[in-house]
Design a protein around this motif. Structure first.
Motif, mmCIF file in Angstrom:
data_model
loop_
_atom_site.group_PDB
_atom_site.id
_atom_site.type_symbol
_atom_site.label_atom_id
_atom_site.label_comp_id
_atom_site.label_asym_id
_atom_site.label_seq_id
_atom_site.Cartn_x
_atom_site.Cartn_y
_atom_site.Cartn_z
ATOM 1 N N THR A 273 12.347 16.996 13.653
ATOM 2 C CA THR A 273 12.316 15.473 14.200
ATOM 3 C C THR A 273 11.601 14.029 13.387
ATOM 4 O OG1 THR A 273 9.386 15.053 14.746
ATOM 5 C CG2 THR A 273 10.795 16.746 15.963
ATOM 6 N N GLU A 274 11.993 13.150 14.105
ATOM 7 C CA GLU A 274 11.671 11.558 13.534
ATOM 8 C C GLU A 274 10.668 11.412 14.477
ATOM 9 O OE1 GLU A 274 13.069 10.289 11.360
ATOM 10 O OE2 GLU A 274 14.505 11.940 11.034
ATOM 11 N N THR A 275 9.471 12.740 15.338
ATOM 12 C CA THR A 275 8.497 11.537 15.411
ATOM 13 C C THR A 275 7.001 11.373 15.016
ATOM 14 O OG1 THR A 275 9.729 12.991 17.587
ATOM 15 C CG2 THR A 275 7.374 11.942 17.431
ATOM 16 N N GLY A 276 7.295 10.479 14.666
ATOM 17 C CA GLY A 276 5.630 10.294 13.642
ATOM 18 C C GLY A 276 4.494 10.779 14.855
ATOM 19 N N ILE A 277 3.559 10.976 13.706
ATOM 20 C CA ILE A 277 1.781 11.674 14.687
ATOM 21 C C ILE A 277 1.018 10.801 13.357
ATOM 22 C CG2 ILE A 277 0.494 13.520 14.114
ATOM 23 C CD1 ILE A 277 3.020 15.515 13.932
ATOM 24 N N ARG A 278 1.342 9.870 14.261
ATOM 25 C CA ARG A 278 -0.263 8.796 13.337
ATOM 26 C C ARG A 278 -1.247 8.521 13.479
ATOM 27 N NH1 ARG A 278 2.378 4.210 11.577
ATOM 28 N NH2 ARG A 278 0.858 4.000 11.141
ATOM 29 N N PHE A 279 -1.770 9.026 12.659
ATOM 30 C CA PHE A 279 -3.552 8.968 12.354
ATOM 31 C C PHE A 279 -3.986 7.720 12.153
ATOM 32 C CE2 PHE A 279 -1.786 12.627 10.765
ATOM 33 C CZ PHE A 279 -2.578 13.468 12.011
ATOM 34 N N THR A 280 -5.475 7.389 12.182
ATOM 35 C CA THR A 280 -6.277 6.408 12.200
ATOM 36 C C THR A 280 -5.942 5.492 10.291
ATOM 37 O OG1 THR A 280 -7.656 6.435 13.800
ATOM 38 C CG2 THR A 280 -7.747 4.377 12.591
ATOM 39 N N PHE A 281 -5.920 4.567 9.561
ATOM 40 C CA PHE A 281 -5.980 4.474 8.531
ATOM 41 C C PHE A 281 -4.900 4.847 7.679
ATOM 42 C CE2 PHE A 281 -10.732 4.153 9.970
ATOM 43 C CZ PHE A 281 -10.728 3.726 10.221
ATOM 44 N N ASP A 282 -3.579 5.898 8.008
ATOM 45 C CA ASP A 282 -3.331 6.137 7.003
ATOM 46 C C ASP A 282 -2.187 5.307 6.404
ATOM 47 O OD1 ASP A 282 -1.440 5.382 9.402
ATOM 48 O OD2 ASP A 282 -0.483 7.355 10.180
ATOM 49 N N ASP A 283 -2.167 4.351 7.099
ATOM 50 C CA ASP A 283 -1.193 3.497 5.723
ATOM 51 C C ASP A 283 -2.257 2.070 5.452
ATOM 52 O OD1 ASP A 283 -1.948 1.615 8.329
ATOM 53 O OD2 ASP A 283 0.090 0.728 8.804
ATOM 54 N N THR B 227 -5.203 5.331 1.316
ATOM 55 C CA THR B 227 -5.554 6.264 2.317
ATOM 56 C C THR B 227 -5.243 7.821 2.122
ATOM 57 O OG1 THR B 227 -6.513 4.746 4.003
ATOM 58 C CG2 THR B 227 -6.537 6.883 4.759
ATOM 59 N N THR B 228 -3.719 8.058 2.337
ATOM 60 C CA THR B 228 -2.950 9.256 2.120
ATOM 61 C C THR B 228 -2.231 9.496 0.828
ATOM 62 O OG1 THR B 228 -1.022 8.075 3.403
ATOM 63 C CG2 THR B 228 -2.940 9.523 4.463
ATOM 64 N N VAL B 229 -2.194 8.540 -0.388
ATOM 65 C CA VAL B 229 -1.560 8.192 -1.100
ATOM 66 C C VAL B 229 -1.991 7.283 -1.924
ATOM 67 C CG1 VAL B 229 0.286 8.282 -2.205
ATOM 68 C CG2 VAL B 229 0.929 8.592 0.094
ATOM 69 N N ASP B 230 -2.755 7.788 -3.322
ATOM 70 C CA ASP B 230 -2.838 7.666 -4.495
ATOM 71 C C ASP B 230 -1.228 7.960 -5.710
ATOM 72 O OD1 ASP B 230 -5.193 7.279 -3.593
ATOM 73 O OD2 ASP B 230 -6.188 9.013 -4.728
ATOM 74 N N LEU B 231 -1.165 6.776 -6.025
ATOM 75 C CA LEU B 231 -0.218 6.094 -6.714
ATOM 76 C C LEU B 231 -0.628 5.576 -8.249
ATOM 77 C CD1 LEU B 231 2.981 6.752 -7.285
ATOM 78 C CD2 LEU B 231 3.182 4.177 -6.262
ATOM 79 N N LYS B 232 -0.800 6.590 -8.830
ATOM 80 C CA LYS B 232 -1.650 6.205 -10.574
ATOM 81 C C LYS B 232 -0.493 5.661 -11.440
ATOM 82 C CE LYS B 232 -3.853 8.172 -14.032
ATOM 83 N NZ LYS B 232 -5.269 8.706 -14.847
ATOM 84 N N ILE B 233 -0.110 4.777 -12.173
ATOM 85 C CA ILE B 233 0.803 4.786 -13.053
ATOM 86 C C ILE B 233 0.321 4.447 -14.613
ATOM 87 C CG2 ILE B 233 2.656 2.790 -13.627
ATOM 88 C CD1 ILE B 233 3.115 1.536 -10.345
ATOM 89 N N VAL C 27 0.657 -1.260 -0.182
ATOM 90 C CA VAL C 27 -0.085 -0.090 -0.301
ATOM 91 C C VAL C 27 1.308 0.731 0.082
ATOM 92 C CG1 VAL C 27 -0.130 0.292 2.833
ATOM 93 C CG2 VAL C 27 -2.171 1.517 1.152
ATOM 94 N N PRO C 28 0.901 2.388 -0.749
ATOM 95 C CA PRO C 28 1.425 3.364 -1.017
ATOM 96 C C PRO C 28 0.353 4.607 -0.099
ATOM 97 C CG PRO C 28 0.049 3.608 -2.507
ATOM 98 C CD PRO C 28 -0.259 2.249 -2.238
ATOM 99 N N TYR C 29 1.530 5.012 0.397
ATOM 100 C CA TYR C 29 1.657 6.079 2.315
ATOM 101 C C TYR C 29 2.216 6.907 2.441
ATOM 102 C CZ TYR C 29 3.887 3.074 5.759
ATOM 103 O OH TYR C 29 4.632 2.256 6.357
ATOM 104 N N ALA D 126 6.305 14.622 5.765
ATOM 105 C CA ALA D 126 5.824 12.695 5.762
ATOM 106 C C ALA D 126 6.991 12.273 4.946
ATOM 107 C CB ALA D 126 4.971 13.949 4.349
ATOM 108 N N ASN D 127 6.320 10.732 6.096
ATOM 109 C CA ASN D 127 7.653 10.319 5.284
ATOM 110 C C ASN D 127 6.569 8.996 4.542
ATOM 111 O OD1 ASN D 127 10.303 10.843 6.589
ATOM 112 N ND2 ASN D 127 9.218 9.603 8.272
ATOM 113 N N ILE D 128 7.258 8.916 3.457
ATOM 114 C CA ILE D 128 6.408 8.289 2.064
ATOM 115 C C ILE D 128 7.094 6.801 2.422
ATOM 116 C CG2 ILE D 128 5.323 8.511 -0.556
ATOM 117 C CD1 ILE D 128 5.868 11.297 0.165
ATOM 118 N N ARG D 129 6.093 6.200 1.591
ATOM 119 C CA ARG D 129 6.285 4.736 1.125
ATOM 120 C C ARG D 129 5.508 4.126 0.186
ATOM 121 N NH1 ARG D 129 6.508 -0.844 4.682
ATOM 122 N NH2 ARG D 129 4.469 -1.154 3.639
#
Length: 353
Positions: free
Chosen positions: A185-195, A206-212, A175-177, A328-331
């Motif tokens: 900082t390196e402190t993450g702020i997590r939200f429900t369903f973000d990944d 949920t947080t990223v759309d990757l169209k190819i 899943v892209p997120y 934003a840390n993206i993966r």
């Protein structure tokens, strides 16, 4: 008295079962029930694969396994294409993406040979499938084998079904997120369903759309465009390497032999010799996962899932988080199976500053 008779019969049954269980399989035994773990083996056109061997079912090794026939399941007729030789590209020596970084080096390691789409290893019954399967029509096929051991020879009709699927140009493998990180900082702020996935077939997280999109046969290149939620384009330099201690995590730059950053995208040139990223990376740390960071200087706000009304894909309402500056840390991770030029549009649920 009845109680003692019942006990007698119980011990008799147990004793008989023990004798049967301890009976040894005769030397030279060749089971009628040889099989493969996957009754239906699913492969894709152009795929290279070596499968598991035949399940012995207590048959006495060594075995000699011979391919008799491969038949079209719909017609029952022999599929001659499986027994023809086709030109396929091979590696003469192992590919090392860390050192094999020029076209000249790659060409020196590659060769073209004639191979059939499928062979069977005599000692194990493993299927060796080559990329010559791109010359065979998608469909269902039945494999007939002849197996020999000290006991004799038996024929196994339709011992395995092969489902040959049409080749897939590309795949989403995770899943892209992105995860919000407090600025500086390196402190993450997590939200429900973000990944979480919304639609795995279209690359919608949920947080990223990757169209190819595959747009051309040449050059072999990924054009990575980064957009905010309104479609505004970020400069290529906005997508930076993500820190990993004193180094950086892998991303498409790691897997490509050339990277070019422009005002509107990042261009990654890759070799058309194998899948991209190369299977070399599959068993390495983090595999083919791509990590990036977009720093807070580019981000005005981020969207968060509205947990009270969140029922994707029917309802996917978002809230907006502006409490503090965030990066934003993206993966994401993908596979390109067919060479060519691809456009990756990475749309983030953020607004551009």
């Amino acid at each position: 008295m009845k109680k003692y008779i019942n006990i007698f019969w119980i011990f008799l049954v147990i004793g008989t079962a023990s004798i049967i269980a301890c009976k040894k399989t005769p030397v030279g035994y060749l089971s009628e029930n040889l099989r493969y773990m996957a009754d239906t083996l699913v492969i894709f056109q152009g795929q290279t694969l070596t499968t598991n061997g035949v399940v012995l079912d207590n048959s006495t090794p060594p075995l000699k396994v011979r391919l008799l026939n491969i038949r079209n399941k719909a017609t029952g007729q022999r599929e001659e294409a499986f027994f023809k030789q086709f030109k396929v590209a091979i590696w003469k020596s192992a590919f090392n993406p860390l050192t094999d970084t020029t076209t000249a080096i790659i060409k020196a390691k590659r060769d073209t040979v004639l191979k059939t789409p499928l062979t069977v290893l005599e000692s194990s019954g493993q299927f060796v499938i080559t990329n010559a399967t791109e010359n065979i029509a998608p469909g269902y096929y039945l494999v007939d084998l002849e197996v020999e051991n000290a006991n004799g020879t038996k024929t196994y009709m339709g011992i395995c079904t092969i489902k040959l699927n049409k080749s897939i140009d590309y795949e989403y493998t995770t899943v892209p997120y992105f995860i919000a990180v407090k600025a500086g900082t390196e402190t993450g702020i997590r939200f429900t369903f973000d990944d979480q996935w919304i639609n795995s077939e279209t690359g919608q997280g949920t947080t990223v759309d990757l169209k190819i999109r595959r747009v051309a046969d040449f050059p072999n290149q990924v054009v990575l465009k980064i957009l905010d939620k309104n479609g505004a384009v970020f400069p290529g330099k906005a997508l930076e390497n993500r820190p990993n201690g004193n180094a950086f995590f892998n991303n498409l730059r790691t897997f490509a032999y050339k990277t070019t950053v422009t005002d509107t995208a990042i261009l990654y040139d890759y070799f058309a010799s194998t899948r991209f990223p190369d299977p070399y990376w599959d068993d390495k740390t983090n595999g083919i996962l791509c990590y990036y960071r977009m720093y807070d200087k580019y981000i005005a706000s981020i969207d968060t899932a509205d947990t009270k009304r969140w029922f994707p894909p029917v309802q996917t309402p978002y809230g907006t988080y502006t409490k503090e500056a965030v990066s934003a840390n993206i993966r994401f991770s993908t596979k390109i199976n067919k060479p060519g030029k691809y456009i990756y549009e990475l749309k983030l649920k953020v607004t551009k500053k």
